[in-house]
Each structure stands twice: as C-alpha cells, then as structure tokens.
Design an enzyme around this catalytic site. Structure first.
Site, PDB file in Angstrom:
ATOM      1  N   ASN A 133      52.167   5.705  49.464  1.00 57.49           N
ATOM      2  CA  ASN A 133      52.114   4.490  48.643  1.00 57.49           C
ATOM      3  C   ASN A 133      51.208   3.507  49.370  1.00 57.49           C
ATOM      4  O   ASN A 133      51.615   2.907  50.361  1.00 57.49           O
ATOM      5  CB  ASN A 133      53.524   3.899  48.478  1.00 57.49           C
ATOM      6  CG  ASN A 133      53.503   2.545  47.789  1.00 57.49           C
ATOM      7  OD1 ASN A 133      52.494   2.171  47.195  1.00 57.49           O
ATOM      8  ND2 ASN A 133      54.615   1.832  47.867  1.00 57.49           N
ATOM      9  N   TRP A 134      50.002   3.371  48.847  1.00 54.83           N
ATOM     10  CA  TRP A 134      49.031   2.495  49.529  1.00 54.83           C
ATOM     11  C   TRP A 134      49.342   1.022  49.323  1.00 54.83           C
ATOM     12  O   TRP A 134      48.728   0.168  49.965  1.00 54.83           O
ATOM     13  CB  TRP A 134      47.615   2.782  49.018  1.00 54.83           C
ATOM     14  CG  TRP A 134      47.023   4.092  49.460  1.00 54.83           C
ATOM     15  CD1 TRP A 134      47.633   5.081  50.189  1.00 54.83           C
ATOM     16  CD2 TRP A 134      45.687   4.557  49.202  1.00 54.83           C
ATOM     17  NE1 TRP A 134      46.765   6.127  50.395  1.00 54.83           N
ATOM     18  CE2 TRP A 134      45.563   5.828  49.807  1.00 54.83           C
ATOM     19  CE3 TRP A 134      44.593   4.028  48.529  1.00 54.83           C
ATOM     20  CZ2 TRP A 134      44.383   6.572  49.744  1.00 54.83           C
ATOM     21  CZ3 TRP A 134      43.417   4.764  48.457  1.00 54.83           C
ATOM     22  CH2 TRP A 134      43.319   6.021  49.071  1.00 54.83           C
ATOM     23  N   LYS A 135      50.236   0.703  48.406  1.00 57.46           N
ATOM     24  CA  LYS A 135      50.547  -0.696  48.058  1.00 57.46           C
ATOM     25  C   LYS A 135      49.237  -1.439  47.741  1.00 57.46           C
ATOM     26  O   LYS A 135      48.286  -0.830  47.263  1.00 57.46           O
ATOM     27  CB  LYS A 135      51.329  -1.378  49.174  1.00 57.46           C
ATOM     28  CG  LYS A 135      52.527  -0.561  49.646  1.00 57.46           C
ATOM     29  CD  LYS A 135      53.467  -1.387  50.442  1.00 57.46           C
ATOM     30  CE  LYS A 135      54.471  -0.491  51.148  1.00 57.46           C
ATOM     31  NZ  LYS A 135      55.672  -1.214  51.519  1.00 57.46           N
ATOM     32  N   HIS A 152      59.927   0.278  42.573  1.00 52.03           N
ATOM     33  CA  HIS A 152      59.815   0.011  44.011  1.00 52.03           C
ATOM     34  C   HIS A 152      60.520  -1.306  44.314  1.00 52.03           C
ATOM     35  O   HIS A 152      60.469  -2.251  43.515  1.00 52.03           O
ATOM     36  CB  HIS A 152      58.342  -0.060  44.421  1.00 52.03           C
ATOM     37  CG  HIS A 152      58.146  -0.033  45.903  1.00 52.03           C
ATOM     38  ND1 HIS A 152      58.329  -1.156  46.683  1.00 52.03           N
ATOM     39  CD2 HIS A 152      57.818   0.972  46.750  1.00 52.03           C
ATOM     40  CE1 HIS A 152      58.114  -0.833  47.950  1.00 52.03           C
ATOM     41  NE2 HIS A 152      57.805   0.452  48.026  1.00 52.03           N
ATOM     42  N   GLU A 207      59.737  -3.695  46.067  1.00 55.33           N
ATOM     43  CA  GLU A 207      58.859  -4.886  46.030  1.00 55.33           C
ATOM     44  C   GLU A 207      58.674  -5.378  44.593  1.00 55.33           C
ATOM     45  O   GLU A 207      58.522  -6.577  44.361  1.00 55.33           O
ATOM     46  CB  GLU A 207      57.511  -4.554  46.706  1.00 55.33           C
ATOM     47  CG  GLU A 207      57.688  -4.427  48.211  1.00 55.33           C
ATOM     48  CD  GLU A 207      56.697  -3.496  48.898  1.00 55.33           C
ATOM     49  OE1 GLU A 207      55.683  -3.115  48.293  1.00 55.33           O
ATOM     50  OE2 GLU A 207      56.973  -3.132  50.067  1.00 55.33           O
ATOM     51  N   GLU A 247      65.027   4.476  49.117  1.00 52.01           N
ATOM     52  CA  GLU A 247      64.290   3.589  50.018  1.00 52.01           C
ATOM     53  C   GLU A 247      65.169   2.393  50.373  1.00 52.01           C
ATOM     54  O   GLU A 247      65.190   1.396  49.626  1.00 52.01           O
ATOM     55  CB  GLU A 247      63.014   3.091  49.335  1.00 52.01           C
ATOM     56  CG  GLU A 247      62.020   4.185  49.011  1.00 52.01           C
ATOM     57  CD  GLU A 247      60.588   3.658  49.072  1.00 52.01           C
ATOM     58  OE1 GLU A 247      59.805   4.222  49.836  1.00 52.01           O
ATOM     59  OE2 GLU A 247      60.280   2.667  48.388  1.00 52.01           O
ATOM     60  N   GLY A 265      58.688  -1.117  55.588  1.00 49.62           N
ATOM     61  CA  GLY A 265      57.690  -1.950  56.253  1.00 49.62           C
ATOM     62  C   GLY A 265      58.219  -2.697  57.460  1.00 49.62           C
ATOM     63  O   GLY A 265      57.553  -3.571  57.989  1.00 49.62           O
ATOM     64  N   SER A 291      59.697   3.278  56.538  1.00 46.19           N
ATOM     65  CA  SER A 291      59.188   3.446  57.893  1.00 46.19           C
ATOM     66  C   SER A 291      59.202   4.900  58.367  1.00 46.19           C
ATOM     67  O   SER A 291      59.405   5.177  59.551  1.00 46.19           O
ATOM     68  CB  SER A 291      59.946   2.537  58.873  1.00 46.19           C
ATOM     69  OG  SER A 291      59.750   1.166  58.523  1.00 46.19           O
ATOM     70  N   GLY A 304      54.694   4.425  53.168  1.00 44.09           N
ATOM     71  CA  GLY A 304      53.886   3.225  52.981  1.00 44.09           C
ATOM     72  C   GLY A 304      52.848   3.082  54.084  1.00 44.09           C
ATOM     73  O   GLY A 304      51.774   3.677  54.046  1.00 44.09           O
ATOM     74  N   GLY A 305      53.172   2.301  55.107  1.00 47.01           N
ATOM     75  CA  GLY A 305      52.210   1.982  56.165  1.00 47.01           C
ATOM     76  C   GLY A 305      51.523   3.192  56.762  1.00 47.01           C
ATOM     77  O   GLY A 305      50.303   3.179  56.984  1.00 47.01           O
TER      78      GLY A 305
HETATM   79  C1  PEP Z   1      57.145   2.100  50.725  1.00 46.10           C
HETATM   80  O1  PEP Z   1      56.439   1.122  50.498  1.00 46.10           O
HETATM   81  O2  PEP Z   1      57.536   2.792  49.791  1.00 46.10           O
HETATM   82  C2  PEP Z   1      57.477   2.406  52.108  1.00 46.10           C
HETATM   83  C3  PEP Z   1      58.336   3.344  52.367  1.00 46.10           C
HETATM   84  O3  PEP Z   1      56.836   1.640  53.078  1.00 46.10           O
HETATM   85  P1  PEP Z   1      56.878   1.900  54.669  1.00 46.10           P
HETATM   86  O4  PEP Z   1      56.688   3.369  54.894  1.00 46.10           O
HETATM   87  O5  PEP Z   1      55.756   1.084  55.203  1.00 46.10           O
HETATM   88  O6  PEP Z   1      58.213   1.428  55.150  1.00 46.10           O
END
Ligand code: PEP
Length: 251
Positions: free
Chosen positions: A9-11, A95, A97, A166, A172, A210, A231-232
């Site tokens: 997930n590049w956000k 998500h 967010e 999640e 994040g 994470s 994500g990251g």
């Molecule tokens: C996400 O945005 O779905 C996610 C899991 O982010 P991260 O891996 O950065 O925690």
C-alpha cells in the site's frame, strides 16, 4: 495450501520517477518468487503502474479506494468502471486512514466492497481496533462488528474478498502486533468467515501494521496469517522484496 499474498500500500507517496525506479527494482528482484503479490498505487499513477507491470503476472495492480456509487456527480471519487479501465485486480477498502480521516462507516465500507465485487475487482477489506479499543478489551468485538457489516451486505460473495487485519496502533508506528497477538485475532476472523460461508477457506486474511523484512517470516508462519498488507516497507524495493521472499518461503 493458498499462496501467501504480499500487497503493498503505497498510500499518498510517489512520483513518476520514483515509481518507475521502485517498480523496476521490484520486478527485477522478484524473478522466481512464488508468493502472490500486488501494489496498491495512488489513483493518479494507475496508468503508469499498469504500463510498468504489463507483460508479467507476479505483481498485480491495485488501487487504494473505490466509490460506492456507480457514476455521476461525486467530485473526486473513482468508480469501479474507471478501475476496470486500468485492469485493476485489487482495491483496498476500509483502510483505517479512510475510516479515521474520511469518516467512512462500516456500512460505507461494506458497500464499497460490494461495488468492487460486482466489477470483478477483489476488495482488500481492512478491519482493526484502535489502541484505546484494545486496552479496553474490545478488540474482538470491534473487528467482528466491522466484518459483520461486510458479510451482511455481500452475502455469499464474501468468499471472494481478501480480508486484512490491521490494528490501528501498529500502522506506521513501527509497533507490530506480536505473531501471537495477530494470530489470535486472525483466528477470530477465520471463525467468523467459516460461519458465514462454506467457501471461507479460499479467503486470504492478511496482517498489516509495521510488517517489515525483519518480522515478516514469523508473522507469516502463523496458521491463519495468509499474507501481508505492507505500507512503509513497500516503498523500499529491498524491504518489499524481502517480505515477498518470506511469503514465498512460508509454508
Ligand atoms: C498500511 O498502511 O496498510 C500499513 C500496514 O502501513 P505500515 O506497514 O506502514 O504500518
């Protein structure tokens, strides 16, 4: 045994130049990997990513949101048919967010999943509790409520979704759920899916929060963790490739 699914997930990150370099490195480094994989890119870059991913089948194209409406006066929204124009395979819905910053309700998320399913796009439905909810002992109730809305709206089609657990406190933050914490919630979700459909076995339940090159193998070794939503770490080719390798090696 299902192949593990590793979805990035590049956000709201990227640029034409950065995307080209990232995707090329991921494509170059992933030859021979046996997991399933995808990248959920910003809508503005769907055409670019589609072109870069053309001609290979390992890494599928994904989007990060979909409108619950078919078409019309919904400024800024992206319809299912628009995603179909770019041969999108996955779309993230619900998500945290979007639930948090765009006030998306359980019902809206369920209808977005329905819109995706009716267009032949696999929704990656996200559920997860906040830190306050976990500390209040509400984790199970929260994720079950979020999933119940999707089951209620989608009926037997629920077997076509991908589910992602999640925990909001792990997204994040660098704070990952332990493999045991994640597995415990995945088992709850698996039981709920089993009760909803005879075809629940085909549903992949991803962990997100994470996940990184260092913890992926342990998380992916859990019996009810079928992959990761990343994500990251999806923004760095070496990290994403290491997680894909862990997904390919997991049994
Ligand atoms: C996400 O945005 O779905 C996610 C899991 O982010 P991260 O891996 O950065 O925690």
């Amino acid at each position: 045994m299902k192949k593990k699914l590793i979805a990035g997930n590049w956000k709201m990150n990227g640029s034409l130049a950065a995307n080209a370099s990232l995707l090329q490195s991921v494509l170059d480094g992933s030859a021979g990997m046996t997991c399933q994989a995808g990248v959920c890119v910003p809508a503005a870059y769907l055409a670019q990513a589609q072109a870069l991913l053309h001609g290979q089948s390992l890494i599928a194209l994904g989007a990060q949101d979909i409108s619950s409406h078919e078409a019309g006066a919904y400024t800024g929204e992206i319809s299912a048919s628009m995603l179909q124009d770019f041969a999108v395979r996955y779309v993230i819905v619900g998500h945290s967010e979007r639930r948090q910053f765009h006030a998306e309700s359980d019902s809206l998320v369920a209808h977005k999943a329905q819109r995706a399913l009716s267009a032949g796009i696999t929704p990656i439905v996200c559920v997860g509790e906040s830190l306050a909810e976990r500390e209040a002992g509400q984790t199970e109730a929260v994720v079950k409520r979020q999933l119940a809305a999707v089951i209620h709206t989608n009926g037997h089609c629920i077997s076509e979704i991908v589910l992602a657990y999640e925990p909001v406190w792990a997204i994040g933050t660098g704070r990952t759920a332990t493999p045991e914490q994640a597995q415990a919630v995945h088992a709850v979700l698996r039981a709920q899916l089993n009760a909803a459909t005879a075809h629940a076995a085909r549903i992949s339940i991803l962990y997100g929060g994470s996940m990184n090159a260092g913890n992926a193998a342990q998380l992916l070794a859990q019996p009810d963790i079928d992959g990761g939503l990343i994500g990251g770490a999806a923004l760095k080719a070496a990290d994403f490739l290491a997680i894909m390798a862990a997904g390919s090696n997991a049994v």
